[in-house]
Design a protein around this motif. Sequence first.
Motif, PDB file in Angstrom:
ATOM      1  N   MET A  78       1.509   3.725  10.999  1.00 12.58           N
ATOM      2  CA  MET A  78       1.653   3.728   9.554  1.00 12.58           C
ATOM      3  C   MET A  78       2.560   2.559   9.162  1.00 12.58           C
ATOM      4  SD  MET A  78       2.023   7.791   8.695  1.00 12.58           S
ATOM      5  CE  MET A  78       1.881   7.632   6.942  1.00 12.58           C
ATOM      6  N   THR A  79       2.245   1.993   8.018  1.00 18.66           N
ATOM      7  CA  THR A  79       3.043   0.894   7.498  1.00 18.66           C
ATOM      8  C   THR A  79       3.087   1.016   5.977  1.00 18.66           C
ATOM      9  OG1 THR A  79       3.398  -1.506   7.623  1.00 18.66           O
ATOM     10  CG2 THR A  79       1.106  -0.755   7.402  1.00 18.66           C
ATOM     11  N   LYS A  80       3.574   0.003   5.311  1.00 17.66           N
ATOM     12  CA  LYS A  80       3.723   0.042   3.855  1.00 17.66           C
ATOM     13  C   LYS A  80       2.716  -0.879   3.174  1.00 17.66           C
ATOM     14  CE  LYS A  80       8.586   1.164   3.938  1.00 17.66           C
ATOM     15  NZ  LYS A  80       9.904   0.864   3.442  1.00 17.66           N
ATOM     16  N   ASP A  81       2.426  -0.574   1.923  1.00 17.13           N
ATOM     17  CA  ASP A  81       1.644  -1.467   1.085  1.00 17.13           C
ATOM     18  C   ASP A  81       2.390  -2.802   1.052  1.00 17.13           C
ATOM     19  OD1 ASP A  81       0.020  -2.665  -0.781  1.00 17.13           O
ATOM     20  OD2 ASP A  81       0.444  -1.248  -2.388  1.00 17.13           O
ATOM     21  N   GLY A  82       1.694  -3.874   1.338  1.00  9.10           N
ATOM     22  CA  GLY A  82       2.318  -5.184   1.376  1.00  9.10           C
ATOM     23  C   GLY A  82       2.581  -5.682   2.788  1.00  9.10           C
ATOM     24  N   ASP A  83       2.314  -4.853   3.807  1.00  9.58           N
ATOM     25  CA  ASP A  83       2.431  -5.290   5.198  1.00  9.58           C
ATOM     26  C   ASP A  83       1.689  -6.623   5.329  1.00  9.58           C
ATOM     27  OD1 ASP A  83       0.967  -5.495   7.936  1.00  9.58           O
ATOM     28  OD2 ASP A  83       2.548  -4.030   8.348  1.00  9.58           O
ATOM     29  N   ALA A  84       2.365  -7.644   5.883  1.00  8.96           N
ATOM     30  CA  ALA A  84       1.802  -9.004   5.915  1.00  8.96           C
ATOM     31  C   ALA A  84       0.472  -9.078   6.654  1.00  8.96           C
ATOM     32  CB  ALA A  84       2.815  -9.959   6.534  1.00  8.96           C
ATOM     33  N   ASP A  85       0.358  -8.423   7.807  1.00 11.92           N
ATOM     34  CA  ASP A  85      -0.906  -8.465   8.555  1.00 11.92           C
ATOM     35  C   ASP A  85      -2.025  -7.765   7.789  1.00 11.92           C
ATOM     36  OD1 ASP A  85       0.118  -9.880  10.794  1.00 11.92           O
ATOM     37  OD2 ASP A  85       0.887  -8.012  11.648  1.00 11.92           O
ATOM     38  N   CYS A  86      -1.717  -6.616   7.212  1.00  7.09           N
ATOM     39  CA  CYS A  86      -2.726  -5.872   6.449  1.00  7.09           C
ATOM     40  C   CYS A  86      -3.127  -6.633   5.187  1.00  7.09           C
ATOM     41  CB  CYS A  86      -2.210  -4.482   6.100  1.00  7.09           C
ATOM     42  SG  CYS A  86      -2.023  -3.412   7.532  1.00  7.09           S
ATOM     43  N   LEU A  87      -2.163  -7.284   4.568  1.00  8.44           N
ATOM     44  CA  LEU A  87      -2.462  -8.083   3.380  1.00  8.44           C
ATOM     45  C   LEU A  87      -3.434  -9.204   3.728  1.00  8.44           C
ATOM     46  CD1 LEU A  87      -2.030  -8.758   0.410  1.00  8.44           C
ATOM     47  CD2 LEU A  87       0.058  -9.977   1.076  1.00  8.44           C
ATOM     48  N   GLU A  88      -3.227  -9.858   4.877  1.00  6.61           N
ATOM     49  CA  GLU A  88      -4.159 -10.907   5.307  1.00  6.61           C
ATOM     50  C   GLU A  88      -5.560 -10.334   5.545  1.00  6.61           C
ATOM     51  OE1 GLU A  88      -2.999 -13.459   8.507  1.00  6.61           O
ATOM     52  OE2 GLU A  88      -0.935 -13.586   7.763  1.00  6.61           O
ATOM     53  N   LEU A  89      -5.629  -9.168   6.185  1.00  8.00           N
ATOM     54  CA  LEU A  89      -6.927  -8.519   6.394  1.00  8.00           C
ATOM     55  C   LEU A  89      -7.579  -8.184   5.060  1.00  8.00           C
ATOM     56  CD1 LEU A  89      -6.020  -6.110   9.327  1.00  8.00           C
ATOM     57  CD2 LEU A  89      -7.638  -8.019   9.448  1.00  8.00           C
ATOM     58  N   TYR A  90      -6.792  -7.640   4.136  1.00  2.00           N
ATOM     59  CA  TYR A  90      -7.313  -7.289   2.812  1.00  2.00           C
ATOM     60  C   TYR A  90      -7.875  -8.525   2.108  1.00  2.00           C
ATOM     61  CZ  TYR A  90      -7.553  -6.074  -2.089  1.00  2.00           C
ATOM     62  OH  TYR A  90      -7.992  -5.898  -3.369  1.00  2.00           O
ATOM     63  N   GLU A  91      -7.170  -9.634   2.204  1.00  2.00           N
ATOM     64  CA  GLU A  91      -7.635 -10.859   1.525  1.00  2.00           C
ATOM     65  C   GLU A  91      -9.002 -11.301   2.046  1.00  2.00           C
ATOM     66  OE1 GLU A  91      -6.415 -12.311  -1.063  1.00  2.00           O
ATOM     67  OE2 GLU A  91      -4.374 -11.515  -1.176  1.00  2.00           O
ATOM     68  N   ARG A  92      -9.362 -10.907   3.266  1.00  2.00           N
ATOM     69  CA  ARG A  92     -10.676 -11.246   3.820  1.00  2.00           C
ATOM     70  C   ARG A  92     -11.716 -10.144   3.581  1.00  2.00           C
ATOM     71  NH1 ARG A  92      -7.148 -13.270   7.760  1.00  2.00           N
ATOM     72  NH2 ARG A  92      -7.434 -11.561   9.225  1.00  2.00           N
ATOM     73  N   HIS A  93     -11.294  -9.039   2.964  1.00  4.64           N
ATOM     74  CA  HIS A  93     -12.204  -7.934   2.682  1.00  4.64           C
ATOM     75  C   HIS A  93     -12.992  -8.240   1.409  1.00  4.64           C
ATOM     76  CE1 HIS A  93     -13.437  -3.764   1.663  1.00  4.64           C
ATOM     77  NE2 HIS A  93     -13.391  -3.595   2.972  1.00  4.64           N
ATOM     78  N   TYR A  94     -14.254  -7.837   1.369  1.00  2.67           N
ATOM     79  CA  TYR A  94     -15.097  -8.146   0.210  1.00  2.67           C
ATOM     80  C   TYR A  94     -14.597  -7.528  -1.084  1.00  2.67           C
ATOM     81  CZ  TYR A  94     -17.466  -3.580   0.631  1.00  2.67           C
ATOM     82  OH  TYR A  94     -17.767  -2.245   0.677  1.00  2.67           O
ATOM     83  N   SER A  95     -13.789  -6.485  -0.999  1.00  2.00           N
ATOM     84  CA  SER A  95     -13.315  -5.830  -2.220  1.00  2.00           C
ATOM     85  C   SER A  95     -12.010  -6.423  -2.752  1.00  2.00           C
ATOM     86  CB  SER A  95     -13.117  -4.329  -1.969  1.00  2.00           C
ATOM     87  OG  SER A  95     -12.020  -4.130  -1.087  1.00  2.00           O
ATOM     88  N   ALA A  96     -11.481  -7.447  -2.087  1.00  3.77           N
ATOM     89  CA  ALA A  96     -10.199  -8.028  -2.504  1.00  3.77           C
ATOM     90  C   ALA A  96     -10.285  -8.547  -3.933  1.00  3.77           C
ATOM     91  CB  ALA A  96      -9.789  -9.137  -1.547  1.00  3.77           C
ATOM     92  N   HIS A  97      -9.382  -8.060  -4.756  1.00  5.97           N
ATOM     93  CA  HIS A  97      -9.304  -8.477  -6.159  1.00  5.97           C
ATOM     94  C   HIS A  97      -8.579  -9.814  -6.242  1.00  5.97           C
ATOM     95  CE1 HIS A  97      -8.689  -8.268 -10.477  1.00  5.97           C
ATOM     96  NE2 HIS A  97      -7.417  -8.536 -10.263  1.00  5.97           N
ATOM     97  N   GLN A  98      -9.154 -10.765  -6.950  1.00  4.15           N
ATOM     98  CA  GLN A  98      -8.523 -12.071  -7.126  1.00  4.15           C
ATOM     99  C   GLN A  98      -7.920 -12.144  -8.527  1.00  4.15           C
ATOM    100  OE1 GLN A  98      -8.351 -14.048  -4.467  1.00  4.15           O
ATOM    101  NE2 GLN A  98      -9.581 -12.539  -3.364  1.00  4.15           N
ATOM    102  N   TYR A  99      -6.656 -12.483  -8.602  1.00  3.35           N
ATOM    103  CA  TYR A  99      -6.006 -12.647  -9.901  1.00  3.35           C
ATOM    104  C   TYR A  99      -6.517 -13.911 -10.582  1.00  3.35           C
ATOM    105  CZ  TYR A  99      -2.620  -9.085  -8.502  1.00  3.35           C
ATOM    106  OH  TYR A  99      -2.027  -7.915  -8.103  1.00  3.35           O
ATOM    107  N   LYS A 100      -6.896 -13.787 -11.837  1.00  2.00           N
ATOM    108  CA  LYS A 100      -7.418 -14.929 -12.581  1.00  2.00           C
ATOM    109  C   LYS A 100      -6.348 -15.983 -12.842  1.00  2.00           C
ATOM    110  CE  LYS A 100     -11.125 -12.353 -14.713  1.00  2.00           C
ATOM    111  NZ  LYS A 100     -11.723 -11.826 -15.926  1.00  2.00           N
TER     112      LYS A 100
END
Length: 142
Positions: free
Chosen positions: A1-23
């Motif tokens: 278990m880790t926290k929202d914002g975990d650097a490794d998970c954040l990198e994985l999320y950024e490569r996920h198709y559902s990643a929201h991009q800030y305009k």
Amino acid sequence: MTKDGDADCLELYERHYSAHQYKDGRTRKLFVGPGEKVVLRTKAGDACFVWRNFKDDSGQQGVNCAVFRNESPHRSSDLIHQADEIADCLWPDRRHYTYVRAEAIRSTNPGFCFIAAGWRRCGMTKSGLIVLERGMPHNPLN
């Protein structure tokens, strides 16, 4: 278990198709969203699974798999099964569900890793996402 914002998970999320991009181009620090959440990762940080317990505007009930990305050598269905077991401890007697955008996945069988972990297809959203679920766990004491 880790926290929202975990650097490794954040990198994985950024490569996920559902990643929201800030305009406005902001740098993301958190990636899960509001509500009760559990972020799971492998020790190496090459797989991430996120549970959210929140009021889903779609009307779906249960605990939502908000993100799952596996770049590890582990079978995805095994990681999903482990995540299910953790969610069962945290939220007993709750349905598990997720959405899959078929056209964003290379597989000819979208959601197969969830199905191999014991989930099933149970419908489509109005926007065309596949809804997958794992029903309530069997409790032999009941």
